[in-house]
Design an enzyme around this catalytic site. Structure first.
Site, PDB file in Angstrom:
ATOM      1  N   ASP A   1      -8.454   3.688   1.065  1.00  0.00           N
ATOM      2  CA  ASP A   1      -7.472   4.102   2.069  1.00  0.00           C
ATOM      3  C   ASP A   1      -8.206   4.619   3.311  1.00  0.00           C
ATOM      4  O   ASP A   1      -8.901   5.635   3.233  1.00  0.00           O
ATOM      5  CB  ASP A   1      -6.598   5.206   1.459  1.00  0.00           C
ATOM      6  CG  ASP A   1      -5.488   5.646   2.394  1.00  0.00           C
ATOM      7  OD1 ASP A   1      -5.498   5.238   3.565  1.00  0.00           O
ATOM      8  OD2 ASP A   1      -4.607   6.396   1.934  1.00  0.00           O
TER       9      ASP A   1
ATOM     10  N   CYS B   1      -1.419   0.638   7.383  1.00  0.00           N
ATOM     11  CA  CYS B   1      -2.866   0.368   7.497  1.00  0.00           C
ATOM     12  C   CYS B   1      -3.278  -0.854   6.675  1.00  0.00           C
ATOM     13  O   CYS B   1      -3.483  -1.939   7.217  1.00  0.00           O
ATOM     14  CB  CYS B   1      -3.682   1.584   7.063  1.00  0.00           C
ATOM     15  SG  CYS B   1      -3.395   3.064   8.060  1.00  0.00           S
ATOM     16  N   ARG B   2      -3.400  -0.691   5.358  1.00  0.00           N
ATOM     17  CA  ARG B   2      -3.986  -1.755   4.534  1.00  0.00           C
ATOM     18  C   ARG B   2      -3.080  -2.954   4.329  1.00  0.00           C
ATOM     19  O   ARG B   2      -3.520  -4.106   4.499  1.00  0.00           O
ATOM     20  CB  ARG B   2      -4.410  -1.188   3.164  1.00  0.00           C
ATOM     21  CG  ARG B   2      -5.561  -0.220   3.250  1.00  0.00           C
ATOM     22  CD  ARG B   2      -5.697   0.581   1.984  1.00  0.00           C
ATOM     23  NE  ARG B   2      -4.582   1.503   1.804  1.00  0.00           N
ATOM     24  CZ  ARG B   2      -4.379   2.258   0.756  1.00  0.00           C
ATOM     25  NH1 ARG B   2      -5.210   2.180  -0.272  1.00  0.00           N
ATOM     26  NH2 ARG B   2      -3.360   3.079   0.687  1.00  0.00           N
ATOM     27  N   SER B   3      -1.828  -2.735   3.918  1.00  0.00           N
ATOM     28  CA  SER B   3      -1.001  -3.907   3.584  1.00  0.00           C
ATOM     29  C   SER B   3      -0.625  -4.759   4.802  1.00  0.00           C
ATOM     30  O   SER B   3      -0.572  -5.987   4.678  1.00  0.00           O
ATOM     31  CB  SER B   3       0.226  -3.530   2.737  1.00  0.00           C
ATOM     32  OG  SER B   3       1.086  -2.645   3.405  1.00  0.00           O
TER      33      SER B   3
ATOM     34  N   CYS C   1       0.876  -1.187   0.000  1.00  0.00           N
ATOM     35  CA  CYS C   1       0.000   0.000   0.000  1.00  0.00           C
ATOM     36  C   CYS C   1       0.907   1.229   0.000  1.00  0.00           C
ATOM     37  O   CYS C   1       2.068   1.149  -0.400  1.00  0.00           O
ATOM     38  CB  CYS C   1      -0.969  -0.039   1.178  1.00  0.00           C
ATOM     39  SG  CYS C   1      -0.197  -0.038   2.810  1.00  0.00           S
TER      40      CYS C   1
ATOM     41  N   ASN D   1       2.293   1.381   4.393  1.00  0.00           N
ATOM     42  CA  ASN D   1       2.600   0.102   5.062  1.00  0.00           C
ATOM     43  C   ASN D   1       2.269   0.142   6.556  1.00  0.00           C
ATOM     44  O   ASN D   1       2.920  -0.524   7.362  1.00  0.00           O
ATOM     45  CB  ASN D   1       4.058  -0.324   4.824  1.00  0.00           C
ATOM     46  CG  ASN D   1       4.382  -1.768   5.227  1.00  0.00           C
ATOM     47  OD1 ASN D   1       5.491  -2.079   5.604  1.00  0.00           O
ATOM     48  ND2 ASN D   1       3.417  -2.654   5.148  1.00  0.00           N
TER      49      ASN D   1
END
Ligand code: 4NP
Length: 159
Positions: A126, A16-18, A11, A14
């Site tokens: 996001d 939050c999402r990934s 993401c 690095n």
């Protein structure tokens, strides 16, 4: 032929999402008995060395997973040769990954939601600048993507 897949989730930050995708995929791979190397990284450098965002840690904890020990890093050129699959959370990061590839790159690039029926081409939104509840949506999306990808890799990997 390489038998063990290696997957890198990417993401922007690095944090939050990934990391959530990494956690969901590790759990799914373990559940189906898929041997796979897994990591996550960001295209940006702002959060290098940081633990995941507290809201990401909280949503993972509610699912029984501790991601407090994860440490943010930035994608490198070497990742494109080391990982068999590099999986972007959104279209901007996928576009950035395409510009970072060099002649030694062998990794297959995709979006996480390409691995979910009916969601191909979509981004995982996001959640960083939004409400804490956005992380529940992120978690639901990354779990769907992780399950779809693990299922595909499980079907491709010889036992
Ligand atoms: P991520 O979220 O890409 O899912 O880790 C973000 C984290 C940090 C920033 C943006 C998105 N930021 O602008 O610092």
């Amino acid at each position: 032929m390489r038998t063990r897949p290696a997957v890198l989730f990417v993401c922007l930050g690095n944090i939050c999402r990934s990391p959530l995708a990494e956690a969901a995929f590790r759990r799914e791979a373990q559940r189906i008995g898929l041997e796979v190397e897994v990591d996550s990284a960001g295209t940006g450098d702002w959060h290098i060395g940081a633990a995941p965002d507290a809201r990401a840690q909280a949503v993972a904890k509610r699912a029984g997973i501790d991601i407090g020990g994860y440490c943010a890093r930035q994608v490198t050129a070497a990742d494109f040769a080391r990982y068999t699959h590099i999986v972007a959370m959104d279209r901007d990061n996928l576009a950035r990954l395409r510009t970072l590839r060099d002649d030694h790159a062998t990794a297959e690039l995709s979006l996480l939601l390409d691995h979910v029926d009916g969601r191909a081409g979509s981004s995982v939104a996001d959640p960083y600048f939004g409400e804490a509840s956005g992380f529940d949506t992120t978690w639901a999306d990354v779990c769907l993507g992780a399950a779809g990808l693990a299922c595909k890799l499980g079907a491709q990997t010889p036992v």
